[in-house]
Design an enzyme around this catalytic site. Structure first.
Site, short mmCIF file in Angstrom:
data_model
loop_
_atom_site.label_atom_id
_atom_site.label_comp_id
_atom_site.label_asym_id
_atom_site.label_seq_id
_atom_site.Cartn_x
_atom_site.Cartn_y
_atom_site.Cartn_z
CB ALA A 266 47.12 159.81 48.76
CB SER A 267 49.55 161.62 52.48
OG SER A 267 49.25 160.39 53.11
CB ILE A 268 48.36 166.10 48.87
CG1 ILE A 268 49.61 165.60 48.17
CG2 ILE A 268 48.26 167.62 48.69
CD1 ILE A 268 49.63 165.83 46.67
CB SER A 269 44.11 164.74 52.46
OG SER A 269 43.67 164.22 51.23
CE LYS A 270 49.02 161.87 56.92
NZ LYS A 270 48.46 161.00 55.88
#
EC number: 3.4.-.-
Length: 547
Positions: free
Chosen positions: A163-167
């Site tokens: 999920a937002s660890i992709s950021k």
């Protein structure tokens, strides 16, 4: 009988014995026995005799005198090896733990119990954790099931949505381009992506920059499209926070008397009445938003812009924090234009450099080994599979798959770059970090006007949430400095947390970076808050490390 069999055994082992050109029939005849009709019958009889002789010799060895070293028994020697000398297979449950994990047995046991509690509390099918200490992985384990239907257990190699660890991964691409002089963080994004239209806010022309996008200060919307609901919610939160701050300051200063108490009581009543009237209507959470469940395949980041590029800005850029995954879709387009590569190609190069070999974009078609299934509870509180989604519109903000091991490598690479500057004076032979120390300091410095939703003590920085070191009272709670990012996707939750060691110039001698604890947790259930759990685990390992 024993002598006869022993003689046969020695003769069979001697040069020119069984291997001679006479074959089995010749050996049989030289032994003075009647000739056999078929050679294989003699060979079979001799083989049985040899085996019986070896067995008898082994059984009588305890009572008989030891054999002369000049005449060893080649068949018996393997049996004479002690069992403990045999090596264990890597997968054997008897394989001892790696040497660097032996000092953390208490922390592992405590953390495992905590994860079991969290898993049971939220009803998660499966959860995987990984911990590294000073750059070495000391614990990784899976609990529950990666695939409930087929009873496939979770294991350290299980691949899930991060999920937002992709950021945080995308931030590395932006930082590398900035270090190379290919990206200016403070010029309008239209310089790189003219397809994104220029913006106005309340009739005034405004600029959206890369730096503002990174820290969610651009004013670009998230999944909620209703600007009125978003503004009402922001105003309500701001009022609530202000009241809490005022109350804390008054308590800290100790300014209280009867008159002030009466005035305070009256003011609270008035504010409460206003709050009841101004309380915003119920806003949908992210998992009730239709865009989160898109099934459309987007060929590139530029094409994904059409989802939001013509929508108005919710706030003036730089004035307020509004978490936005779509902002990172625009950042992916900036990476493409600044680098000259497709976003995914550029990211794969970074993953190879960081040795993150199991981290890939999520696509339905490819066979991805150890990929988990993802789950949610329906309205009847039954566990069901999540619907199919296509994350190609948000690769940069929430579209990657990974393992806890890869996330630990990523966290250690960031921590190394953050700390290596401190060690350069004491150890000039250290390799450079993947990102420069000044870049990492910039990335992990809290940005004004931002929020960290998963820990209210912190602020958002550049694709990381950061909590700074703080202690208000003596002999009381001491807040440690750490950086983390959480993630929430359809059927998945995640966290990556970095707890640096508190270093000074006197304690860095004979040490090499990275120094600190990294914790990564991934789960195949949505809406599971994992940051506080990761922090507790990190502190448990830090305690054992200090002891």
């Amino acid at each position: 009988m024993y002598r006869l069999l022993s003689a046969v055994t020695v003769r069979a082992a001697a040069p020119g014995g069984l291997a001679s050109s006479c074959g089995r029939r010749g050996v049989h005849q030289r032994a003075g026995l009647p000739p056999l009709g078929h050679g294989w019958v003699g060979g079979l009889g001799l083989g049985l005799g040899l085996a019986l002789g070896v067995k008898l010799a082994g059984g009588l060895r305890g009572a008989a005198p030891a054999q002369s070293p000049a005449a060893p028994d080649p068949e018996a020697s393997p049996l004479a090896e002690p069992p403990q000398a045999q090596s264990l297979a890597p997968w054997s449950p008897q394989t001892p733990a790696p040497p660097h994990s032996r000092g953390f047995a208490r922390a592992i046991e405590s953390s495992r119990d905590l994860l079991h509690r969290i898993k049971d509390e939220v009803g998660a099918p499966g959860i995987v954790v990984g911990v590294s200490v000073d750059g070495k992985e000391v614990w990784s384990e899976g609990l529950g099931y990666a695939d409930v239907e087929n009873r496939v257990p979770c294991k350290p190699e299980t691949v899930m949505r991060i999920a937002s660890i992709s950021k945080s991964l995308t931030m590395v691409a932006l930082a590398k381009l900035w270090e190379a002089g290919k990206l200016d963080l403070d010029i309008p994004v239209q310089h790189y992506v003219p397809e994104f239209p220029e913006k106005e806010y309340e009739g005034e022309k405004v600029s959206v920059t890369t730096r503002l996008l990174i820290s969610h200060l651009s004013g670009i919307r998230h999944y909620e499209k209703d600007i009125k609901k978003v503004k009402e919610e922001k105003a309500y939160k701001a009022l609530k926070m202000m009241k809490e701050t005022v109350a804390f300051e008054q308590e800290k200063e100790g300014k209280s008397n009867e008159k002030n108490d009466f005035t305070k009581f009256k003011t609270e009543q008035e504010n409460e009445a206003k709050s009841r009237n101004s309380k915003p209507g119920k806003k949908k959470n992210d998992f009730e938003q239709g865009e989160l469940y898109l099934r459309e395949k987007f060929e590139n980041s530029i094409e994904s812009l059409r989802l939001f590029k013509n929508d108005p800005l919710f706030f003036k850029p730089g004035s307020q924090f509004l978490y936005s995954t779509f902002g990172y879709t625009l950042l992916a387009a900036i990476v493409e234009r600044a680098s000259g590569y497709k976003y995914l190609d550029y990211m794969q190069k970074i993953f190879q450099d960081l040795d993150m070999l199991t981290t890939v974009q999520e696509e339905n078609e490819p066979v991805i080994y150890n990929r988990a299934r993802f789950y949610v509870y329906n309205k009847k509180k039954r566990l069901v599979n999540t619907p199919y989604v296509d994350n190609s519109y948000k690769w940069a903000g929430g579209g990657f798959l990974s393992t806890v091991g890869d996330l630990l490598k990523f966290g250690n690479a960031m921590l190394y770059g953050y700390q290596v500057g401190l060690f350069k004076n004491s150890n000039e032979n250290l390799l450079p970090g993947y990102l420069k120390p000044e870049t990492m300091v910039m990335m992990w410095t809290p940005v004004p006007n931002t929020e960290m939703s998963w820990d209210k003590e912190g602020k958002y920085a550049m694709a990381w949430g950061v909590v700074e070191k703080k202690q208000t009272y003596g002999s009381c709670r001491k807040q440690r400095h750490y950086a983390s990012h959480t993630g929430g996707a359809v059927g998945a939750s995640s966290v990556l947390l970095v707890l640096p060691e508190e270093l000074d110039t006197e304690t860095i001698n004979n040490k090499i970076p990275p120094r600190g604890i990294i914790v990564s947790i991934i789960c195949n259930m949505q809406s599971v808050g994992l940051n506080s759990t990761a922090l507790k685990i990190a502190l448990e390992f830090d305690k054992d490390r200090s002891d």
